[in-house]
Design an enzyme around this catalytic site. Structure first.
Site, PDB file in Angstrom:
ATOM      1  N   HIS A 140      -4.995   1.856   5.776  1.00  0.00           N
ATOM      2  CA  HIS A 140      -4.802   1.920   4.332  1.00  0.00           C
ATOM      3  C   HIS A 140      -4.499   3.362   3.919  1.00  0.00           C
ATOM      4  CE1 HIS A 140      -4.973   0.922   0.174  1.00  0.00           C
ATOM      5  NE2 HIS A 140      -5.989   1.732  -0.062  1.00  0.00           N
ATOM      6  N   CYS A 194       0.778  -1.244   0.000  1.00  0.00           N
ATOM      7  CA  CYS A 194       0.000   0.000   0.000  1.00  0.00           C
ATOM      8  C   CYS A 194       0.809   1.294   0.000  1.00  0.00           C
ATOM      9  CB  CYS A 194      -0.927  -0.056   1.210  1.00  0.00           C
ATOM     10  SG  CYS A 194      -1.758   1.476   1.628  1.00  0.00           S
ATOM     11  N   ASP A 254      -5.689   5.492  -6.136  1.00  0.00           N
ATOM     12  CA  ASP A 254      -5.174   4.482  -5.211  1.00  0.00           C
ATOM     13  C   ASP A 254      -4.620   3.312  -6.019  1.00  0.00           C
ATOM     14  OD1 ASP A 254      -4.629   2.681  -3.228  1.00  0.00           O
ATOM     15  OD2 ASP A 254      -6.694   2.465  -2.527  1.00  0.00           O
TER      16      ASP A 254
END
Length: 276
Positions: free
Chosen positions: A112, A73, A129
């Site tokens: 996240h 991430c 993202d």
């Protein structure tokens, strides 16, 4: 992003295979986002060794751009943020609660990372993202607009507002499940900006905590126009663009290393146990 190292835009765009215009517009934003998703795999090999990977620009470039590796991430989204800023976009760093499989949003921590991107001359910001390691991940950024379905490459997403006790509105990203026909929540976020030190703490927790899902078993994914490929522990799942799903179980370390090399483009470091 409080990083003094210059971003090597040429190397980054070469890594993801982007040969389009280098303008701060929606076409470039969508194209770079999609090229990144298809060009750099998601993987947690560092976390398997209980090591939090560096989020410094030079280290991200060395690992994700100049090596046959991927990242998870924070690595992916910090890398994209650097590229977008170099291209002239405005970028705000966000955190989110992953809600896949959760009964309530509040039961999940903000672990996240996502990006809010401003396009010069465009009043509507975009949610971007490239670091969500799930089949419900965005392939292209979507406008921050509630209740509208967006088709990003081969996938369908929408954003909805959800009840929240805090002073800021909470948004929920939903992905359309082709199998069930339902909309499934992926993660919830507010527009509160976060800074690099916040992610240093979160990254350390996710990369070293023995209870973190990323320190317990292998998790690797890649996506292209034809298929989504996921290796979770010993199980390899291949989801084709037409919705067909197949699975097989891997049995040896050598098989896993060969698969990482040939299917994901990842050279796994020596001395790491890949099967749990």
């Amino acid at each position: 992003m409080a990083d003094t190292v210059d971003f090597d835009l040429d190397a980054y765009l070469g890594r993801i295979g982007w040969e389009g215009e280098r303008r701060a517009d929606t076409v470039t934003l969508r194209g770079v986002h999609l090229a990144h998703m298809r060009g750099i795999p998601f993987e947690n090999l560092d976390a398997l060794r209980r090591t939090a990977p560096s989020l410094e620009t030079a280290d991200l470039m060395a690992k994700l751009v100049h090596s046959r590796r991927g990242g998870y991430c924070y690595e992916h989204n910090f890398l994209l943020a650097g590229a977008l800023e170099a291209l002239g976009f405005g970028v705000t760093l966000l955190t989110a609660r992953v809600v896949v499989g959760a009964d309530r949003i509040e039961t999940r921590p903000r672990t996240h990372m996502a990006l809010l991107v401003e396009v010069p001359g465009d009043a509507q910001p975009y949610l971007a993202d490239v670091g969500f390691g799930a089949i419900g991940a965005l392939l292209e950024p979507v406008p921050l607009t509630a209740g509208v379905e967006f088709r990003d490459a081969e996938r369908r997403h929408r954003l909805v507002r959800v009840p929240h006790r805090g002073p800021l509105e909470m948004w929920l990203l939903q992905a359309h499940d082709r199998g069930t026909g339902d909309w499934a929540g992926q993660y919830a976020f507010t527009l509160e900006p976060f800074e690099r030190p916040d992610y240093d703490v979160i990254n350390w927790h996710i990369g070293t905590n023995p209870r973190s899902p990323f320190t317990q078993r292998l998790y690797v994914q890649s996506v292209d126009a034809e298929r989504h490929l996921l290796l979770h522990g010993r199980v390899l799942t291949r989801t084709r663009a037409d919705g067909d799903v197949s699975e097989r179980e891997l049995t040896t370390e050598a098989e896993v290393r060969r698969l990482l090399d040939e299917e994901f483009g990842i050279e796994a470091p020596d001395g790491i146990a890949l099967l749990s």
